[in-house]
Scaffold this motif. Structure first.
Motif, PDB file in Angstrom:
ATOM      1  N   UNK A 341      74.410  18.766  59.703  1.00 20.67           N
ATOM      2  CA  UNK A 341      73.648  17.585  59.324  1.00 20.67           C
ATOM      3  C   UNK A 341      73.926  17.247  57.859  1.00 20.67           C
ATOM      4  N   UNK A 342      74.049  18.318  57.041  1.00 24.34           N
ATOM      5  CA  UNK A 342      74.426  18.173  55.632  1.00 24.34           C
ATOM      6  C   UNK A 342      75.478  19.231  55.319  1.00 24.34           C
ATOM      7  N   UNK A 343      76.432  18.919  54.450  1.00 22.33           N
ATOM      8  CA  UNK A 343      77.517  19.837  54.126  1.00 22.33           C
ATOM      9  C   UNK A 343      77.549  20.131  52.634  1.00 22.33           C
ATOM     10  N   UNK A 344      78.099  21.310  52.298  1.00 23.97           N
ATOM     11  CA  UNK A 344      78.400  21.646  50.915  1.00 23.97           C
ATOM     12  C   UNK A 344      77.190  21.759  50.012  1.00 23.97           C
ATOM     13  N   UNK A 345      76.072  22.296  50.532  1.00 21.57           N
ATOM     14  CA  UNK A 345      74.844  22.384  49.749  1.00 21.57           C
ATOM     15  C   UNK A 345      74.821  23.654  48.913  1.00 21.57           C
ATOM     16  N   UNK A 346      74.275  23.562  47.707  1.00 19.83           N
ATOM     17  CA  UNK A 346      73.997  24.735  46.885  1.00 19.83           C
ATOM     18  C   UNK A 346      72.608  25.269  47.257  1.00 19.83           C
ATOM     19  N   UNK A 347      72.302  26.519  46.911  1.00 23.95           N
ATOM     20  CA  UNK A 347      70.953  27.019  47.182  1.00 23.95           C
ATOM     21  C   UNK A 347      69.860  26.137  46.590  1.00 23.95           C
ATOM     22  N   UNK A 348      70.023  25.658  45.369  1.00 25.05           N
ATOM     23  CA  UNK A 348      68.991  24.800  44.754  1.00 25.05           C
ATOM     24  C   UNK A 348      68.798  23.514  45.543  1.00 25.05           C
ATOM     25  N   UNK A 349      69.863  22.946  46.031  1.00 25.13           N
ATOM     26  CA  UNK A 349      69.731  21.737  46.845  1.00 25.13           C
ATOM     27  C   UNK A 349      68.990  22.007  48.145  1.00 25.13           C
ATOM     28  N   UNK A 350      69.242  23.187  48.710  1.00 20.69           N
ATOM     29  CA  UNK A 350      68.547  23.556  49.947  1.00 20.69           C
ATOM     30  C   UNK A 350      67.068  23.760  49.683  1.00 20.69           C
ATOM     31  N   UNK A 351      66.741  24.448  48.587  1.00 22.48           N
ATOM     32  CA  UNK A 351      65.327  24.685  48.258  1.00 22.48           C
ATOM     33  C   UNK A 351      64.595  23.357  48.084  1.00 22.48           C
ATOM     34  N   UNK A 352      65.222  22.429  47.390  1.00 23.17           N
ATOM     35  CA  UNK A 352      64.591  21.119  47.175  1.00 23.17           C
ATOM     36  C   UNK A 352      64.445  20.361  48.489  1.00 23.17           C
TER      37      UNK A 352
END
Length: 357
Positions: A341-352
């Motif tokens: 659904x979303x690609x190339x996420x960093x951990x911080x982006x996932x947390x947000x």
């Protein structure tokens, strides 16, 4: 097999149970020949980690002496048998498992990832656990033998259960099962399956644990340090450690509450996460720290995988994060490596994104 932290040794104790002497032998083996880390798998097996190539032979000798592995590798491979964790001595699950272990040489050599679930309690409890042949309770109260991927099974009784299972396993091999690899992928019509019966609606994990003779002790991600394994049997009146496929163990005879432990419904025990980087050479991301942080913020099952292989959870999860080139791909209701659904996420982006920042 080889992992990032050394060789990995898998073992399946008979009946999924460790007595005092076996638990101490396993503790000694994990610390002498490995790095002291033990995994509890989603099939109720154990894995010793960090074994060096030079030490695997004396490790196996010690495990054979403790009765934890069979000295004949082909026979040991056939012991991929999972028992419903609330079995009691002399009940249908225990009787069938005892008969099967006594006749284990009659099973054919099956593909490596195949397994058998003996789930003969009042209603199925292992429906969500990987298995290829299932003995479980059918509608009407009798037992059935059900092949994975089929909604109904063949009515059997306790005395005929092993005969029926052996016959079905030989049919699988004779009809090209090694090419299929798993029962659910085997397209050949089942033989002689007349008057089939559906399984009863499944019991919940919590209900099954409450019915067990002992106290549940959670092990998030299936991690069991060797020292904790040895200390569990000092817990009150515990007679043995009974393995479960649910990220925890049951201490036979122990009373609940003797030791702080996650509740069987704790969100952290709904999380699957492989060891990740650097323990696994296939992984490109660290997994378990992010999984711990996300667990309270995800409804349903969360799977955090270091790569697209998805070793910690072969099935679908409500939310899956798959490591790819040092970042994460996010998918809903998918397996690891499924269309994101979303690609190339960093951990911080996932947390947000998930409200865990």
């Amino acid at each position: 097999m080889e992992a990032g932290d050394g060789w990995l040794m898998r073992l399946r104790p008979p009946f999924g149970r460790l007595g005092h002497a076996q638990a101490l032998a396993l503790h000694d083996a994990a610390t002498r020949f490995g790095n002291g880390r033990i995994d509890l798998t989603n099939r109720g097996a154990l894995q010793l980690r960090g074994v060096t190539e030079a030490l695997w032979r004396p490790l196996i000798e010690q495990l054979v002496a403790a009765g934890l592995v069979d000295p004949i590798p082909e026979r040991d491979a056939r012991r991929a048998i999972l028992l419903v964790p609330d079995w009691r001595t002399g009940d249908d699950t225990h009787r069938i498992a005892s008969a099967l272990l006594a006749r284990i040489d009659e099973l054919p050599d099956l593909p490596a990832k195949m397994g058998i679930a003996i789930d003969a309690g009042p209603a199925p409890a292992l429906s969500g656990t990987p298995a290829d042949f299932r003995i479980e309770r059918g509608t009407g109260g009798g037992l059935i033998l059900r092949a994975e991927g089929h909604a109904e099974g063949l009515p059997i009784d306790v005395d005929g259960a092993v005969d029926a299972l052996v016959t079905l396993a030989h049919w699988f091999v004779a009809t090209g099962g090694h090419r299929s690899g798993r029962m659910a992928r085997h397209a050949t019509p089942l033989p002689g399956m007349d008057a089939l019966v559906a399984p009863l609606p499944p019991r919940s994990r919590a209900e099954t644990i409450r019915a067990a003779d002992g106290a549940f002790r959670g092990a998030p991600f299936g991690e069991l340090e060797a020292g904790r394994l040895a200390s569990l049997l000092s817990d009150g009146d515990a007679r043995a450690i009974r393995l479960t496929p649910w990220r925890g163990v049951i201490l036979e005879g122990a009373r609940p509450g003797a030791e702080p432990s996650p509740d069987p419904d704790d969100p952290l025990l709904r999380v699957d996460a492989c060891p990740g980087r650097p323990a696994c050479p296939q992984a490109t991301v660290a997994t378990r720290a992010i999984a711990r942080r996300l667990a309270p913020h995800v409804e349903g099952r969360l799977h955090v995988s270091g790569c697209a292989k998805g070793c910690a959870c072969p099935g679908e999860a409500d939310l899956v994060l798959t490591g790819c080139n040092g970042r994460f791909d996010l998918a809903h209701h998918a397996r690891a490596g499924g269309p994101p659904f979303r690609e190339g996420l960093t951990p911080d982006q996932i947390f947000a994104l998930l409200g865990a920042s």
